[in-house]
Design a protein around this motif. Structure first.
Motif, PDB file in Angstrom:
ATOM      1  N   LEU A   1       0.821  -1.256  -0.035  1.00 47.58           N
ATOM      2  CA  LEU A   1       0.112  -0.121   0.044  1.00 47.58           C
ATOM      3  C   LEU A   1       0.995   1.428   0.057  1.00 47.58           C
ATOM      4  CD1 LEU A   1      -2.697  -1.127   2.588  1.00 47.58           C
ATOM      5  CD2 LEU A   1      -3.101  -1.196  -0.066  1.00 47.58           C
ATOM      6  N   ARG A   2       1.864   1.106   0.533  1.00 52.58           N
ATOM      7  CA  ARG A   2       2.886   2.354   0.723  1.00 52.58           C
ATOM      8  C   ARG A   2       4.188   1.975   0.343  1.00 52.58           C
ATOM      9  NH1 ARG A   2       2.335   3.432   6.864  1.00 52.58           N
ATOM     10  NH2 ARG A   2       4.559   3.433   6.660  1.00 52.58           N
ATOM     11  N   ALA A   3       4.830   2.931  -0.387  1.00 55.55           N
ATOM     12  CA  ALA A   3       6.331   2.631  -1.003  1.00 55.55           C
ATOM     13  C   ALA A   3       7.229   2.033   0.113  1.00 55.55           C
ATOM     14  CB  ALA A   3       7.082   3.745  -1.730  1.00 55.55           C
ATOM     15  N   ASP A   4       7.182   2.666   1.450  1.00 57.14           N
ATOM     16  CA  ASP A   4       8.126   2.161   2.345  1.00 57.14           C
ATOM     17  C   ASP A   4       7.943   0.756   3.017  1.00 57.14           C
ATOM     18  OD1 ASP A   4       5.952   3.199   3.776  1.00 57.14           O
ATOM     19  OD2 ASP A   4       7.241   4.214   5.470  1.00 57.14           O
ATOM     20  N   GLU A   5       6.632  -0.003   2.360  1.00 57.21           N
ATOM     21  CA  GLU A   5       6.620  -1.015   2.949  1.00 57.21           C
ATOM     22  C   GLU A   5       6.815  -2.491   2.257  1.00 57.21           C
ATOM     23  OE1 GLU A   5       2.048  -0.796   3.699  1.00 57.21           O
ATOM     24  OE2 GLU A   5       2.407   0.110   5.691  1.00 57.21           O
ATOM     25  N   ARG A   6       7.386  -1.839   0.786  1.00 58.11           N
ATOM     26  CA  ARG A   6       7.776  -2.810  -0.213  1.00 58.11           C
ATOM     27  C   ARG A   6       8.933  -3.714   0.172  1.00 58.11           C
ATOM     28  NH1 ARG A   6       7.175  -0.425  -6.067  1.00 58.11           N
ATOM     29  NH2 ARG A   6       6.787  -2.469  -6.581  1.00 58.11           N
ATOM     30  N   ARG A   7       8.769  -4.920  -0.196  1.00 61.34           N
ATOM     31  CA  ARG A   7       9.922  -5.858   0.356  1.00 61.34           C
ATOM     32  C   ARG A   7      10.436  -6.400  -1.077  1.00 61.34           C
ATOM     33  NH1 ARG A   7       9.636  -7.541   5.238  1.00 61.34           N
ATOM     34  NH2 ARG A   7       8.229  -6.948   6.285  1.00 61.34           N
ATOM     35  N   VAL A   8      11.900  -6.916  -0.907  1.00 61.37           N
ATOM     36  CA  VAL A   8      12.596  -7.447  -2.191  1.00 61.37           C
ATOM     37  C   VAL A   8      12.109  -8.993  -1.976  1.00 61.37           C
ATOM     38  CG1 VAL A   8      14.506  -7.738  -3.119  1.00 61.37           C
ATOM     39  CG2 VAL A   8      14.314  -5.804  -1.933  1.00 61.37           C
TER      40      VAL A   8
ATOM     41  N   LEU B   1      13.249  -9.352   2.799  1.00 63.74           N
ATOM     42  CA  LEU B   1      13.667  -8.041   3.279  1.00 63.74           C
ATOM     43  C   LEU B   1      12.931  -7.088   2.847  1.00 63.74           C
ATOM     44  CD1 LEU B   1      17.502  -8.655   3.057  1.00 63.74           C
ATOM     45  CD2 LEU B   1      16.115  -9.204   5.036  1.00 63.74           C
ATOM     46  N   PRO B   2      12.614  -5.970   3.818  1.00 59.70           N
ATOM     47  CA  PRO B   2      11.906  -4.848   3.400  1.00 59.70           C
ATOM     48  C   PRO B   2      13.010  -4.055   2.686  1.00 59.70           C
ATOM     49  CG  PRO B   2      12.410  -4.898   5.869  1.00 59.70           C
ATOM     50  CD  PRO B   2      12.776  -6.051   5.282  1.00 59.70           C
TER      51      PRO B   2
ATOM     52  N   PHE C   1      14.559 -12.042   6.571  1.00 58.89           N
ATOM     53  CA  PHE C   1      14.153 -11.610   7.971  1.00 58.89           C
ATOM     54  C   PHE C   1      13.078 -12.647   8.800  1.00 58.89           C
ATOM     55  CE2 PHE C   1      14.750  -6.808   7.941  1.00 58.89           C
ATOM     56  CZ  PHE C   1      16.166  -6.790   7.902  1.00 58.89           C
ATOM     57  N   CYS C   2      13.015 -12.338  10.125  1.00 57.73           N
ATOM     58  CA  CYS C   2      11.869 -13.069  10.769  1.00 57.73           C
ATOM     59  C   CYS C   2      10.655 -12.739  10.404  1.00 57.73           C
ATOM     60  CB  CYS C   2      12.102 -12.728  12.280  1.00 57.73           C
ATOM     61  SG  CYS C   2      10.693 -12.968  13.355  1.00 57.73           S
ATOM     62  N   GLY C   3       9.677 -13.870  10.309  1.00 56.34           N
ATOM     63  CA  GLY C   3       8.458 -13.523   9.614  1.00 56.34           C
ATOM     64  C   GLY C   3       7.653 -12.989  10.564  1.00 56.34           C
ATOM     65  N   GLY C   4       8.018 -12.492  12.028  1.00 61.41           N
ATOM     66  CA  GLY C   4       7.094 -11.770  12.820  1.00 61.41           C
ATOM     67  C   GLY C   4       7.349 -10.373  12.980  1.00 61.41           C
ATOM     68  N   CYS C   5       8.440 -10.135  12.893  1.00 62.30           N
ATOM     69  CA  CYS C   5       8.958  -8.757  13.529  1.00 62.30           C
ATOM     70  C   CYS C   5       9.874  -7.936  12.702  1.00 62.30           C
ATOM     71  CB  CYS C   5       9.564  -8.993  14.829  1.00 62.30           C
ATOM     72  SG  CYS C   5      11.350  -9.455  14.727  1.00 62.30           S
ATOM     73  N   ASP C   6      10.418  -8.447  11.414  1.00 58.59           N
ATOM     74  CA  ASP C   6      11.229  -7.413  10.710  1.00 58.59           C
ATOM     75  C   ASP C   6      12.469  -6.748  11.401  1.00 58.59           C
ATOM     76  OD1 ASP C   6      10.080  -7.641   8.372  1.00 58.59           O
ATOM     77  OD2 ASP C   6       8.990  -5.455   8.624  1.00 58.59           O
TER      78      ASP C   6
END
Length: 149
Positions: free
Chosen positions: A12-19, A55-56, A86-91
């Protein structure tokens, strides 16, 4: 040789995108889940097995340096490693990462010594990959040009 593909997950937001890392047509998150779940079998364990996230984008400031093993993060078990997931729960990169050594020469890029730092006894060789360097570099360039822009 293995084949790397990189894409950005929609958000939804650009800063939430993941590679999203894909190797040989399968997302690395799925590769890791399959390997770890098979290792566990029906044994009871504490903590997650195969619970990772891509990864974010904020964690991958320079995709080329990251994918050539030049960006290292302190491991919960000691030393500095390349973090692939990354961890599936907390980033948090140090919480429950999937780590690897990334090495390269003129012809190949290798992901080896893949490990879960909280379960060093687990054998994760099935998550080691060898890529043709020219194709690997071309994929990083394509990702930076068409996906990241």
């Amino acid at each position: 040789m293995n084949v790397l593909r990189l894409t950005l997950e929609p958000a939804l937001r650009a800063d939430e995108r993941r590679v999203r890392i894909t190797v040989d047509g399968v997302e690395l998150v799925e590769h890791a889940r399959r390997v770890e779940v098979e290792l566990v079998g029906s044994r009871p364990i504490t903590g997650p097995a195969g619970d990772y996230r891509a990864l974010p984008m904020w964690a991958v400031k320079n995709a080329r340096s990251w994918l050539f093993g030049e960006v290292l993060i302190g491991s919960p078990s000691g030393g500095h490693w390349s973090v692939l997931l990354f961890c599936g729960g907390c980033d948090e990169p140090g919480c429950w990462p999937l780590e690897s050594r990334i090495t390269h020469d003129d012809v190949h890029v290798r992901w080896s010594d893949v490990r879960q730092p909280h379960r060093l006894e687990w054998q994760l060789e099935a998550l080691s990959f060898c890529f043709e360097r020219a194709a690997y570099e071309a994929e990083i360039a394509r990702f930076l040009t068409t996906e990241v822009g």
